[in-house]
Design a protein around this motif. Structure first.
Motif, PDB file in Angstrom:
ATOM      1  N   ASP A   1      -5.541 -12.857   8.743  1.00  0.00           N
ATOM      2  CA  ASP A   1      -4.629 -12.168   9.655  1.00  0.00           C
ATOM      3  C   ASP A   1      -4.597 -10.699   9.242  1.00  0.00           C
ATOM      4  OD1 ASP A   1      -2.622 -11.188  11.228  1.00  0.00           O
ATOM      5  OD2 ASP A   1      -1.161 -12.762  10.745  1.00  0.00           O
ATOM      6  N   VAL A   2      -5.326  -9.869   9.958  1.00  0.00           N
ATOM      7  CA  VAL A   2      -5.461  -8.469   9.555  1.00  0.00           C
ATOM      8  C   VAL A   2      -4.137  -7.717   9.642  1.00  0.00           C
ATOM      9  CG1 VAL A   2      -7.903  -8.397  10.173  1.00  0.00           C
ATOM     10  CG2 VAL A   2      -6.180  -7.780  11.885  1.00  0.00           C
ATOM     11  N   ARG A   3      -3.157  -8.274  10.322  1.00  0.00           N
ATOM     12  CA  ARG A   3      -1.852  -7.624  10.380  1.00  0.00           C
ATOM     13  C   ARG A   3      -1.156  -7.636   9.021  1.00  0.00           C
ATOM     14  NH1 ARG A   3       0.270 -11.264  15.267  1.00  0.00           N
ATOM     15  NH2 ARG A   3      -0.556 -12.765  13.761  1.00  0.00           N
ATOM     16  N   ARG A   4      -1.591  -8.548   8.131  1.00  0.00           N
ATOM     17  CA  ARG A   4      -1.015  -8.634   6.795  1.00  0.00           C
ATOM     18  C   ARG A   4      -1.563  -7.567   5.851  1.00  0.00           C
ATOM     19  NH1 ARG A   4       0.929 -13.148   4.532  1.00  0.00           N
ATOM     20  NH2 ARG A   4       1.390 -11.642   2.892  1.00  0.00           N
ATOM     21  N   LEU A   5      -2.647  -6.932   6.224  1.00  0.00           N
ATOM     22  CA  LEU A   5      -3.314  -5.990   5.327  1.00  0.00           C
ATOM     23  C   LEU A   5      -2.663  -4.617   5.457  1.00  0.00           C
ATOM     24  CD1 LEU A   5      -7.015  -7.066   5.902  1.00  0.00           C
ATOM     25  CD2 LEU A   5      -5.274  -8.069   4.408  1.00  0.00           C
ATOM     26  N   ARG A   6      -1.687  -4.364   4.614  1.00  0.00           N
ATOM     27  CA  ARG A   6      -0.927  -3.124   4.658  1.00  0.00           C
ATOM     28  C   ARG A   6      -0.929  -2.477   3.274  1.00  0.00           C
ATOM     29  NH1 ARG A   6       2.130  -3.138   9.494  1.00  0.00           N
ATOM     30  NH2 ARG A   6       3.270  -1.309   8.732  1.00  0.00           N
ATOM     31  N   TYR A   7      -0.987  -1.166   3.261  1.00  0.00           N
ATOM     32  CA  TYR A   7      -1.058  -0.408   2.006  1.00  0.00           C
ATOM     33  C   TYR A   7       0.252   0.338   1.799  1.00  0.00           C
ATOM     34  CZ  TYR A   7      -2.980   2.725  -1.578  1.00  0.00           C
ATOM     35  OH  TYR A   7      -3.229   3.418  -2.746  1.00  0.00           O
ATOM     36  N   ALA A   8       0.871   0.120   0.658  1.00  0.00           N
ATOM     37  CA  ALA A   8       2.122   0.778   0.307  1.00  0.00           C
ATOM     38  C   ALA A   8       1.857   1.784  -0.815  1.00  0.00           C
ATOM     39  CB  ALA A   8       3.162  -0.248  -0.130  1.00  0.00           C
ATOM     40  N   TYR A   9       2.425   2.973  -0.700  1.00  0.00           N
ATOM     41  CA  TYR A   9       2.212   3.987  -1.733  1.00  0.00           C
ATOM     42  C   TYR A   9       3.299   5.047  -1.641  1.00  0.00           C
ATOM     43  CZ  TYR A   9       0.244   7.027   1.948  1.00  0.00           C
ATOM     44  OH  TYR A   9       0.064   7.798   3.078  1.00  0.00           O
ATOM     45  N   SER A  10       3.370   5.873  -2.666  1.00  0.00           N
ATOM     46  CA  SER A  10       4.324   6.978  -2.717  1.00  0.00           C
ATOM     47  C   SER A  10       3.613   8.223  -3.235  1.00  0.00           C
ATOM     48  CB  SER A  10       5.506   6.642  -3.638  1.00  0.00           C
ATOM     49  OG  SER A  10       6.220   5.513  -3.177  1.00  0.00           O
ATOM     50  N   TYR A  11       4.138   9.386  -2.866  1.00  0.00           N
ATOM     51  CA  TYR A  11       3.603  10.636  -3.390  1.00  0.00           C
ATOM     52  C   TYR A  11       4.679  11.707  -3.307  1.00  0.00           C
ATOM     53  CZ  TYR A  11       3.161  12.503   1.370  1.00  0.00           C
ATOM     54  OH  TYR A  11       3.425  12.958   2.629  1.00  0.00           O
TER      55      TYR A  11
ATOM     56  N   ARG B   1      -6.835  -6.250   0.819  1.00  0.00           N
ATOM     57  CA  ARG B   1      -6.815  -7.702   1.029  1.00  0.00           C
ATOM     58  C   ARG B   1      -6.732  -8.460  -0.293  1.00  0.00           C
ATOM     59  NH1 ARG B   1     -12.491 -10.118   2.308  1.00  0.00           N
ATOM     60  NH2 ARG B   1     -12.560  -9.583   0.096  1.00  0.00           N
ATOM     61  N   ASP B   2      -7.590  -8.084  -1.248  1.00  0.00           N
ATOM     62  CA  ASP B   2      -7.631  -8.801  -2.522  1.00  0.00           C
ATOM     63  C   ASP B   2      -6.402  -8.530  -3.373  1.00  0.00           C
ATOM     64  OD1 ASP B   2     -10.045  -9.698  -1.660  1.00  0.00           O
ATOM     65  OD2 ASP B   2     -11.265  -8.593  -3.091  1.00  0.00           O
ATOM     66  N   SER B   3      -5.859  -7.310  -3.290  1.00  0.00           N
ATOM     67  CA  SER B   3      -4.662  -7.015  -4.075  1.00  0.00           C
ATOM     68  C   SER B   3      -3.492  -7.865  -3.598  1.00  0.00           C
ATOM     69  CB  SER B   3      -4.315  -5.528  -3.978  1.00  0.00           C
ATOM     70  OG  SER B   3      -3.889  -5.177  -2.670  1.00  0.00           O
TER      71      SER B   3
END
Length: 454
Positions: free
Chosen positions: A173-183, A97-99
């Motif tokens: 809006d909790v639908r906005r809280l998404r985490y993007a990453y790669s590995y 959320r904060d990021s």
């Protein structure tokens, strides 16, 4: 003359280096910076290397099709002492959320959240996300407090708006809280290693807000907020509205296991936990890989840890019975038909309830079932090795639902006693969240045994 002096200086310096640091032409090796290798991560316990019989050795049911027991060896690893709690998972949610909020504001609008690197007075104004000062935004008080600097008015996109909003209430809006990453997927890398046409990018799996539909290794970013409606969706004719509204956020449930998280969300949490630790390690000038990454346990790891160093035991507490000598239940499960309360909890209970097993692990049976990293495929059992066995598969969006099954271990508060057995596992689809499934993390021990002197 000056050039001659410089030449003499370099010759002398080279001689000194060859005598002291170069080993006089001998092979001396290049060592990484030394650090203490016997520190147990906070909240985890050390699971020593060893061997045990994996698989059913007692009660069975018809057509269970569980693989026969086999002697199996395991490397040492660390494991969370308890299931991940609501409070611990909330740290992940708040970080995401904060990021998003700080990135949206940018350093020009909210310079208080950005570090200004030494020697670069304009760095904060350039807007590099790496300059975010997480010490100031980690708890969110400066961003979301009513006494903030007016940031709330600049973050309207993060709140429910229009018909989605309840008049008089500002809600994220909790639908906005998404985490993007790669590995880097090591399975794909191993498959591609002898194909000269393949590049490193072919083994990189990415979760992004704008995935390329033509790229099978790209997926949509992961929504991190738990699905609180599982308390209603899982039980059509049960009055669970209070659990929907309070379970994840009410202080009374802080130390209860998080539920409503899919396998994909649990995996994203492990990645975030790894990166979160690495950011601190780098700040302390420790090696980036000083602690192996956090992951979900494998199916076999979970059983090995649940047994607590004992062989052929039926339950994690070692005995063959669900009650102790005083007649008290030793786990949180469905005791009998319609009897959920005799064990002390109608739903879930505190993650440190009941006695731990001989490794110091709580609730390896009951309370909530737990995700593993292992793909569910009973036909894979004969192909598994007899040390650190595991079968993995990263399912694609287009795959059949049967390719998206992951092993779930431990049984839960709603399950009968059979599913509490060390050797019994079930499955759930990786994109499904349930009110009775949580998780805990493991991290490999970088060495043979913590008692050895490196």
């Amino acid at each position: 003359m000056r050039n001659l002096s410089l030449l003499c200086f370099f010759i002398v310096a080279a001689q000194l280096f060859s005598c002291k640091g170069g080993g006089q032409g001998e092979l001396v090796g290049v060592y990484n910076r030394k650090f203490r290798n016997n520190r147990i991560p906070l909240g985890m316990v050390y699971i020593p290397p060893g061997r045990t019989l994996i698989g059913l050795s007692d009660e069975d049911i018809n057509s269970n099709q569980t693989a026969p027991s086999a002697m199996t060896s395991f490397s040492a690893f660390f494991m969370d002492q308890t299931e991940i709690s609501n409070a611990e998972y909330r740290q992940f949610v708040n970080w995401v959320r904060d990021s998003i909020a700080v990135t949206t504001l940018g350093p020009t609008t909210a310079p208080v959240f950005f570090r200004q690197p030494k020697g670069d007075p304009n760095a904060a104004a350039t807007g590099a996300n790496r300059n975010i000062d997480w010490r100031k935004v980690g708890n969110g008080s400066l961003l979301w407090s009513n006494r903030n600097n007016g940031f709330g008015s600049k973050l309207t996109d993060m709140y429910y708006t229009g018909a989605d909003a309840i008049p008089g209430r500002n809600e994220i809006d909790v639908r906005r809280l998404r985490y993007a990453y790669s590995y880097v997927n090591s399975d794909l890398a191993a498959e591609n290693r002898k194909d000269p046409s393949k590049k490193r990018q072919d083994a990189i799996v990415t979760y992004t807000d704008l995935p390329d539909a033509s790229n099978p290794n790209q997926h949509a970013s992961i929504p991190v907020y738990p699905d609180t409606l599982v308390w209603k969706a899982d039980y059509s004719y049960s009055q669970n509205d209070p659990m929907v509204k309070t379970y994840f956020n009410h202080p009374s449930y802080d130390d209860y296991p998080v539920v409503g998280v899919s396998w994909e969300q649990a995996s994203a949490f492990c990645v975030w936990r790894t990166r979160f630790y690495e950011s601190v390690a780098v700040a302390r000038k420790q090696p980036l890989n000083s602690r192996p990454e956090y992951q979900l346990p494998t199916d076999a790891q979970f059983e090995y840890a649940a047994r607590g160093g004992n062989v052929k035991t039926k339950y994690p507490w070692g005995g063959p019975y669900v009650r102790n000598t005083k007649g008290c239940m030793q786990a949180n499960f469905k005791v009998g038909r319609g009897n959920y309360s005799d064990d002390g909890g109608l739903y879930t209970v505190n993650v440190k309830s009941y006695f731990p097993n001989d490794y110091g692990l709580y609730n390896m049976a009951g309370n909530v079932a737990e995700w593993t990293i292992t793909a569910y495929n009973q036909s894979a059992a004969p192909m598994l090795l007899d040390f650190n066995p595991n079968f993995t598969y990263v399912a694609k969006t287009t795959d059949s639902k049967y390719m998206k099954r992951k092993v779930v271990r431990g049984g839960s508060w709603k399950d009968i006693g059979f599913f509490l057995q060390n050797a019994v596992g079930t499955y759930e689809y990786q994109d499904q969240a349930r009110s009775y499934i949580g998780f805990r993390c493991v991290s490999a021990y970088p060495g043979t045994d913590i008692t050895y002197k490196n």
